[in-house]
Every structure is written in C-alpha cells, then in structure tokens.
Design an enzyme around this catalytic site. Structure first.
Site, PDB file in Angstrom:
ATOM      1  N   ASP A 105     100.145  54.415  66.450  1.00 39.25           N
ATOM      2  CA  ASP A 105      99.609  55.732  66.787  1.00 39.25           C
ATOM      3  C   ASP A 105      99.708  55.867  68.305  1.00 39.25           C
ATOM      4  OD1 ASP A 105      98.568  58.248  66.636  1.00 39.25           O
ATOM      5  OD2 ASP A 105      96.642  57.675  65.787  1.00 39.25           O
ATOM      6  N   ASP A 164      96.803  55.988  56.463  1.00 36.66           N
ATOM      7  CA  ASP A 164      96.136  54.888  57.134  1.00 36.66           C
ATOM      8  C   ASP A 164      94.686  55.293  57.291  1.00 36.66           C
ATOM      9  OD1 ASP A 164      96.593  56.802  59.505  1.00 36.66           O
ATOM     10  OD2 ASP A 164      95.274  55.273  60.323  1.00 36.66           O
TER      11      ASP A 164
END
Ligand code: PRF
Length: 379
Positions: free
Chosen positions: A95, A274
């Site tokens: 990320d 996620d």
C-alpha cells in the site's frame, strides 16, 4: 520477466462473482484472494514458516509508510528488496501510504505537491509526494505497488470529495509518469494499481472508475470504503465500481473487511481483499471460525476442551482447545497471539478458497446466502 496477467476462468451465473488466476513473477494467485497484512514486513505474531505451512496465502501485503520510516530505504535496498529482506518468495503488494498517513501520522498537511506529516515513531517531519512514493515502492520491490491517493472520510461533503478525487487523479498521473520512467530494481516486474476514490457519491465514483480504467493498468483498486459508511452503502458503491471497472483486470477492494463483507463483495465482482481484522481482532481474543465468531475471553469457554475450529484442516486450529487458548489469553502468554492469528488467517484463506470452489461449481450465490448467517453467529 513479465507484467502481471489475469486469466478469468468463470463468472457465477447468479451473481457477479468471478474465479481467476493472477500470474506474477513470484508465482500465481488464485482469486478471489485474501491478502494477510504484513505491515512492517512481518504478519504480526507469525513466522514466515508458520504463515506458509498453516495459512498458505498466495500473496501478502506490506506498508510503504512503515517500511519507509523503519528500516528505511537504504537498508531495504542493501537487503535486495522486501522479498529478500523477509525471505518471502511469493507475491507481495505494498500500500502506498496514502491511507496510513491519514490514519497514523501526527499533524499532516495536504497540498498539490503531496502530504507533509510527522512520523508516529519519532515525530520527525516527512513529505510523501507521488514521485517519492513511487521511488520508495520501487525500493521495496513489491510485485504490486499501489498509487498514492487521498482517502477522504466517509462523511465528506460532496465538494470535498470532488476536489479530493481530482487530486487523487492528478497524483495518479504523476505516479504513472514516475513509475513508467523508472526501472524494476530486482529483476522481477513490478505493477502499478490505481485507486478509485469519490466517497459515497455515485457520479464521482463512476467518473473515478472511468478515469482509472483509462490508464490501462494491469489491475485496479477501490479505495475509500469501509471508512465508517453503513454496510449497505459500501455494497452499493462496490457494486457500482465493479460495474465500471474493466472486466478483464483484477479488482482489489482495499481494507475490507469482516468475513461476511468479503463474501458479499465477492458476489459483487471483487477479486482481492486485505484487512487487519483477522490479525488485530485475533490479538484481542476475537476468533473467526467456520461456525461463527467466538470471544475466547468469555467464561463460557473455560472448560470447553474441543478444538478451536475442527472445520479447518489447519493444524493449529485442531491441535489446541478453546479452554487452553482462553487460559493463554488470561495469562497474557505470547502464544495466545500466534494461535489466534493463525486461526483467523487460516479461516479467512479457507473462506476465499471455498468461495472460489463454489464459483467454479456454479453454486456460489446459494452457498454465500447460506454461509453469511453462519459467519455472523456469535457463539
Ligand atoms: N487507500 C489506500 N489504502 C487503503 C484505503 C484507501 O482508500 C483503504 C480504505 N478502506 C484501506 N487501505 N491507499
């Protein structure tokens, strides 16, 4: 070495659920998939060996924000990237820090250039710009790098959401430019996934999907959901995004969610997920099992010597009893954190594998409708 590819095997006849295979230079990912979160290059409380043998995820996630602050990119590059540093030979996704800067960093300031923030570790001042974040993600070397975005709060006014979305789009152009003009550092091909924003506004979400799709990336993400909006709104926006994102590319819904959120969003056409929930809630004594949710702190488990979850073929879930795990939590033993995290991750991975089986068999929708109430049961 080659860019990521996506093979779509089946779409469920009674929902938008899909089963596919993503191929990366570090191997294949069978979708739908759940990606355990390994923020600092470690899935909390598990060794890489335990992760492989008990959970067996095809891919894990790391965080740019955390890895940049510590150990820092000099060490990361000296190690040869995150795969080598943590000795993980399967795919990794990073990320971008777009979200972590907002949720973790101290005082922060957003400008056209990027975000200035103070480290949650030592208070030092830093700037994340799209270019800087691409450089950092290149140094980490994940197979999938996320674009740098702004994730506005769910309650954002239309005007704020519109400006924020446009900023995310301009940042995306800068991410693409930097990504395209810098080489892979470690021999494998990295991929850049753009992120749809637009809060809860349908016209913004549609415009964002179209903009994101026009970049022709190898996969696309939906951000800005599960940030405090009601569940029906999350589903409504996820459905809209799936309808407007390319069918032939994987769709990743960021930071979602509960087991039932995952099944509902698979039904809408999401391929990748996620969330910190299985590990974080696990460390707080909340267990997700094939029979429902357990608070293992509860006195009712004191003499329940049955396995934690005999519905999984995970060794840990069958090896230890509920009463023993409760005792470990009460005694604040480190082992409690490992057992609960293994159970919850093994369960999440089981759930997406089952979902895939049912999509391939053509009965996903009816299985999902039966499963959701079971998953929500408080045992
Ligand atoms: N953007 C990024 N990461 C994220 C999110 C987002 O909107 C979310 C929202 N659920 C989780 N993680 N970059």
């Amino acid at each position: 070495m080659a860019a990521l590819s996506f093979l779509l095997h089946t779409t469920d006849p009674h929902s938008a659920a899909r089963a596919g295979t993503i191929t990366t230079d570090h191997g294949q990912i069978q979708t739908p998939i759940f990606m355990p979160v390994g923020t600092v290059g470690s899935v909390k409380a598990l060794s890489q060996q335990q992760l492989k043998s008990e959970v067996d995820p095809h891919i894990i996630l790391g965080n740019t924000y955390h890895l940049y602050l510590r150990p820092g990119m000099d060490t990361m590059e000296a190690a040869g990237g995150l795969h080598r540093f943590m000795n993980w030979d399967r795919p990794i996704l990073t990320d971008s820090g777009g979200y972590q800067v907002f949720s973790l960093a101290g005082t922060r300031k957003i400008t056209e250039e990027g975000v200035t923030f103070r480290s949650h570790i030592d208070g030092s001042k830093h700037l994340f710009s799209p270019e800087r974040v691409m450089d950092i993600e290149r140094s980490i070397g994940a197979d999938i790098m996320m674009a740098f975005d702004e994730c506005p709060p769910a309650q954002s006014e239309y005007k704020y959401a519109l400006n924020s979305m446009n900023l995310t789009h301009r940042w995306l152009d800068r991410c693409v430019e930097r990504f395209s003009s810098t080489p892979d550092k470690y021999g494998h091909t990295q991929n850049l996934f753009p992120i749809v924003q637009g809060a809860v506004y349908h016209d913004l979400r549609k415009a964002s999907c179209e903009y994101i799709a026009s970049k022709g990336a190898t996969g696309n993400a939906i951000g800005g959901l599960s940030v405090g909006e009601p569940e029906p709104v999350m589903y409504e926006i996820a459905a809209l995004c799936c309808a407007h994102l390319p069918k032939d590319k994987p769709r990743y819904l960021m930071g979602v969610g509960t087991p039932w959120n995952i099944l509902e969003n698979i039904a809408l056409g999401v391929d990748m997920f996620d969330c910190v929930m299985p590990t974080r809630n696990g460390r707080n004594a909340m267990l997700f099992t094939t029979k429902g949710v357990i608070n293992i702190d509860n006195k009712k488990w004191e003499r329940d010597f049955s396995p934690i979850d005999d519905g999984l073929d995970c060794e840990t879930s069958n090896y230890y009893s509920k009463a023993y795990l409760r005792h470990l939590f009460k005694s604040k033993e480190y082992l409690s954190l490992t057992i609960a995290s293994v159970q919850n991750l093994a369960f999440y991975l089981w759930l997406v594998r089952e979902a895939r089986k049912h999509i391939l068999a053509g009965d996903f929708k009816s299985w999902k409708d039966e499963m959701v109430p079971v998953l929500k049961t408080r045992l």
